[in-house]
Every structure is written in structure tokens, then in C-alpha cells.
Design an enzyme around this catalytic site. Structure first.
Site, PDB file in Angstrom:
ATOM      1  CE1 TYR A 127     -47.822  -3.222  -7.124  1.00 37.58           C
ATOM      2  CE2 TYR A 127     -48.471  -3.009  -9.414  1.00 37.58           C
ATOM      3  CZ  TYR A 127     -47.535  -3.371  -8.452  1.00 37.58           C
ATOM      4  OH  TYR A 127     -46.314  -3.883  -8.839  1.00 37.58           O
TER       5      TYR A 127
ATOM      6  CG  HIS B  27     -45.114  -7.620  -7.881  1.00 40.04           C
ATOM      7  ND1 HIS B  27     -45.288  -6.831  -6.779  1.00 40.04           N
ATOM      8  CD2 HIS B  27     -45.768  -8.786  -7.618  1.00 40.04           C
ATOM      9  CE1 HIS B  27     -46.052  -7.479  -5.888  1.00 40.04           C
ATOM     10  NE2 HIS B  27     -46.348  -8.669  -6.386  1.00 40.04           N
TER      11      HIS B  27
ATOM     12  CD  GLU C 291     -49.078  -9.901  -4.512  1.00 43.54           C
ATOM     13  OE1 GLU C 291     -49.005  -8.804  -3.934  1.00 43.54           O
ATOM     14  OE2 GLU C 291     -48.067 -10.542  -4.871  1.00 43.54           O
TER      15      GLU C 291
END
Ligand code: RTP
Ligand code: MG
Length: 143
Positions: A51, A117, A128
Site C-alpha cells: 500500500y 481488495h 500487485e
């Protein structure tokens, strides 16, 4: 349209509530195939790195604390328009704003503990996915 991949996390609140199967069912019902999956308990460093784009935001510390509070499921989802489709079934960040029938409307506790998420764009999806999975851990579907 070509197949696309996106990255997904079932967050600690939803894992604690035994919702992994229910959420996987939503992905599959929406035509998203699970092509990689594992359970991990994130370290603080892993959560902060994941994050990093939010590191200056006031909620960052709480976000990292929450994401490290218990195990999560991380998965790669594959399908047509996968990034947008997954965001659609997730619903808005704040469950109070999420459309009825979305994962966050049905399962989130709050804006901080919001169940799932999902990558917000193809470029962040690629970053990611690589943060958690090697190429060998991803099993593309031919059928
Ligand atoms: P995510 O990255 O977790 O899929 O969520 P998102 O794209 O819908 O929202 P994002 O803006 O990326 O924020 C990441 C997470 O930080 C928490 N947050 N809290 N208190 C607040 O105003 C606030 N804003 C964001 C949420 O838990 C959000 O999922
Ligand atoms: Mg986000």
C-alpha cells in the site's frame, strides 16, 4: 476482448468470518477464474510495501495494522475485462456507498474493514500480481 488478469485480496475481516468460499463463489459466478491462490499472514513490511501509494494518507497506519491483523487470501483472477469486472462485484470502498449485491455491501464491516481488495487498473494489477506470485505459481486456463 482479450483475457485480462487482476489481483485480489480477501482481507482479514472476511477470512475471520469464514467467507473465503462465499467470495470465491462470487468471483466464479462473475466469470472470473482463479488462476493462482494462497493464504498469507502479511508482515508489516509486506503490507507497507503493498500500500506504498497511500503512505502519506492519514489512514495508512490503521490500514497496515488491519491488513496484518490476521491471515488473508491472495489470488489472481483471469477473465474478460477482469480488472473492471472485479471492481464492479466488489462495490465502493465505503460499504455505506456500495451497491446492493456487491461484496462490500454484503460483507464489509466498515470503510477500514472492507472485506476485499482489487487492483484498480491493469498496470497496478501487473505490479500487485508480481508482488505476491512468481510466473510459475500462475496457472493460465485453456478451458
Ligand atoms: P483497496 O485498494 O483496498 O482495494 O480499496 P480501494 O481501491 O477501494 O480504496 P483505496 O483508495 O485504494 O484505499 C485503500 C484502503 O484504505 C482504506 N481507506 N480508508 N478512512 C478513509 O478515508 C479511507 N480511505 C481508504 C480502505 O480500507 C481502502 O480499502
Ligand atoms: Mg485501491
Amino acid at each position: 476482448m482479450a483475457l485480462e488478469r487482476t489481483f485480489s485480496i480477501i482481507k482479514p475481516d472476511a477470512v475471520a468470518k469464514n467467507l473465503i468460499g462465499a467470495i470465491y463463489q462470487r468471483f466464479e459466478a462473475a466469470g472470473l477464474k482463479i488462476v493462482a491462490s494462497k493464504m498469507v499472514h502479511l508482515s508489516r513490511e509486506q503490507a507497507e510495501g503493498f500500500y506504498a501509494e497511500h503512505s502519506e494518507r492519514p489512514f495508512f497506519k490503521a490500514l497496515v495494522g488491519f491488513m496484518t491483523s490476521g491471515p488473508v487470501m491472495v489470488q489472481v483472477l483471469e477473465g474478460e475485462d477482469a480488472v473492471r469486472r472485479n471492481r464492479e462485484i466488489m462495490g465502493a470502498t465505503n460499504p455505506a456507498d456500495a451497491l446492493a449485491g456487491t461484496l462490500r455491501a454484503d460483507y464489509a464491516n466498515s470503510i477500514d474493514e472492507n472485506a476485499v481488495h482489487g487492483s484498480d487498473a491493469p498496470a497496478s494489477a501487473a505490479r500487485e500480481i508480481a508482488y505476491f506470485f512468481s510466473d510459475e505459481e500462475i496457472c493460465p486456463r485453456t478451458r
